[in-house]
Design an enzyme around this catalytic site. Sequence first.
Site, mmCIF file in Angstrom:
data_model
loop_
_atom_site.group_PDB
_atom_site.id
_atom_site.type_symbol
_atom_site.label_atom_id
_atom_site.label_comp_id
_atom_site.label_asym_id
_atom_site.label_seq_id
_atom_site.Cartn_x
_atom_site.Cartn_y
_atom_site.Cartn_z
ATOM 1 N N ASN A 117 47.971 11.935 -17.982
ATOM 2 C CA ASN A 117 48.604 10.694 -17.501
ATOM 3 C C ASN A 117 48.590 9.562 -18.519
ATOM 4 O O ASN A 117 49.178 8.517 -18.275
ATOM 5 C CB ASN A 117 47.980 10.224 -16.173
ATOM 6 C CG ASN A 117 48.154 11.267 -15.087
ATOM 7 O OD1 ASN A 117 49.271 11.679 -14.817
ATOM 8 N ND2 ASN A 117 47.066 11.729 -14.509
ATOM 9 N N HIS A 125 37.615 4.782 -22.971
ATOM 10 C CA HIS A 125 38.410 4.494 -21.768
ATOM 11 C C HIS A 125 39.033 3.124 -21.905
ATOM 12 O O HIS A 125 38.358 2.173 -22.345
ATOM 13 C CB HIS A 125 37.542 4.548 -20.509
ATOM 14 C CG HIS A 125 36.834 5.849 -20.367
ATOM 15 N ND1 HIS A 125 37.489 6.991 -19.955
ATOM 16 C CD2 HIS A 125 35.573 6.212 -20.655
ATOM 17 C CE1 HIS A 125 36.627 7.995 -19.963
ATOM 18 N NE2 HIS A 125 35.459 7.555 -20.397
ATOM 19 N N ARG A 140 34.925 0.418 -11.320
ATOM 20 C CA ARG A 140 35.930 1.074 -10.470
ATOM 21 C C ARG A 140 35.249 1.990 -9.439
ATOM 22 O O ARG A 140 34.078 1.820 -9.135
ATOM 23 C CB ARG A 140 36.942 1.804 -11.368
ATOM 24 C CG ARG A 140 37.648 0.820 -12.327
ATOM 25 C CD ARG A 140 38.675 1.499 -13.193
ATOM 26 N NE ARG A 140 39.777 2.043 -12.391
ATOM 27 C CZ ARG A 140 40.678 2.908 -12.864
ATOM 28 N NH1 ARG A 140 40.602 3.322 -14.124
ATOM 29 N NH2 ARG A 140 41.636 3.347 -12.097
HETATM 30 O O1 LIG Z 1 43.170 8.418 -16.488
HETATM 31 C C1 LIG Z 1 42.183 7.688 -16.567
HETATM 32 C C2 LIG Z 1 42.075 6.732 -17.664
HETATM 33 C C3 LIG Z 1 40.671 6.317 -18.068
HETATM 34 O O2 LIG Z 1 40.102 7.296 -18.923
HETATM 35 C C4 LIG Z 1 40.794 5.016 -18.883
HETATM 36 O O3 LIG Z 1 41.293 5.081 -20.002
HETATM 37 O O4 LIG Z 1 40.429 3.939 -18.394
HETATM 38 C C5 LIG Z 1 39.756 6.149 -16.842
HETATM 39 C C6 LIG Z 1 39.766 7.416 -15.980
HETATM 40 O O5 LIG Z 1 38.913 7.250 -14.860
HETATM 41 C C7 LIG Z 1 41.159 7.682 -15.477
HETATM 42 O O6 LIG Z 1 41.198 8.886 -14.733
#
Ligand SMILES: O=C1C[C@@](O)(C(=O)O)C[C@@H](O)[C@@H]1O
Length: 160
Positions: free
Chosen positions: A19, A109, A116
Site C-alpha cells: 500500500n 514508518h 495508533r
Molecule cells: O502501511 C502502513 C504504513 C506504516 O508502516 C507507516 O509507514 O506509517 C505503518 C503501518 O502500521 C501501516 O500498516
Amino acid sequence: MAQSTSQEGRSILLINGPNLNLLGTREPEIYGSTTLQDVLDLAQKQAAELGVKLQTFQSNWEGAIVDRIQEARTQGVDAIVINPAAFTHTSVAIRDALLGVDIPFVELHVSNVHTREPWRHHSYFQDKAVAVICGMGTYGYTAALEFAARHMKLKKKALN
Ligand SMILES: O=C1C[C@@](O)(C(=O)O)C[C@@H](O)[C@@H]1O
C-alpha cells in the site's frame, strides 16, 4: 571483504511494503500528500550527493519482498532501509529473510505507529533493527538514508 570504514561505495536497498505505492493519496491525514515517486526521486538525489548506490523496491506481496531481500545478499548490499508497512505487524517471513541475509537494517514508518491502534505497536523487526524511525512523515526516508550512508556500522560481507 574487510569492513568498510567510509560511505564510499556503500550500497543501500530501500524496500517499501504493501500500500505504500498509494502514498500521497492514501489516508493523507496520516501519511501526508508526498507520493512514493516523490520520495524515491528525493532519495536518489540524496544518494548521489552522499556517494552511495541506492536500489529501491516496492511490493504488495510478502513473498516478493522475501525474494528481494534474498537477492540483496548476492548483490553486495551493505544496508537495508525497510518500511514493511502492514507486514511490520504480521511477517515472520520477512523478519527471517532479513536475519537470514545478515544485512543490517533500519525499520522505518511514516506515521507514529505508537500513537495508533494497539496492534500497530508490535513490530516483528524492532528488536533486530539497528534503528527504528517513525512519526517523521516522509522526512523519515531522508533521515534513514543519511544514517545508513554515514553512520551505520557494516558487517563483514559473506562472499557467496
Ligand atoms: O502501511 C502502513 C504504513 C506504516 O508502516 C507507516 O509507514 O506509517 C505503518 C503501518 O502500521 C501501516 O500498516
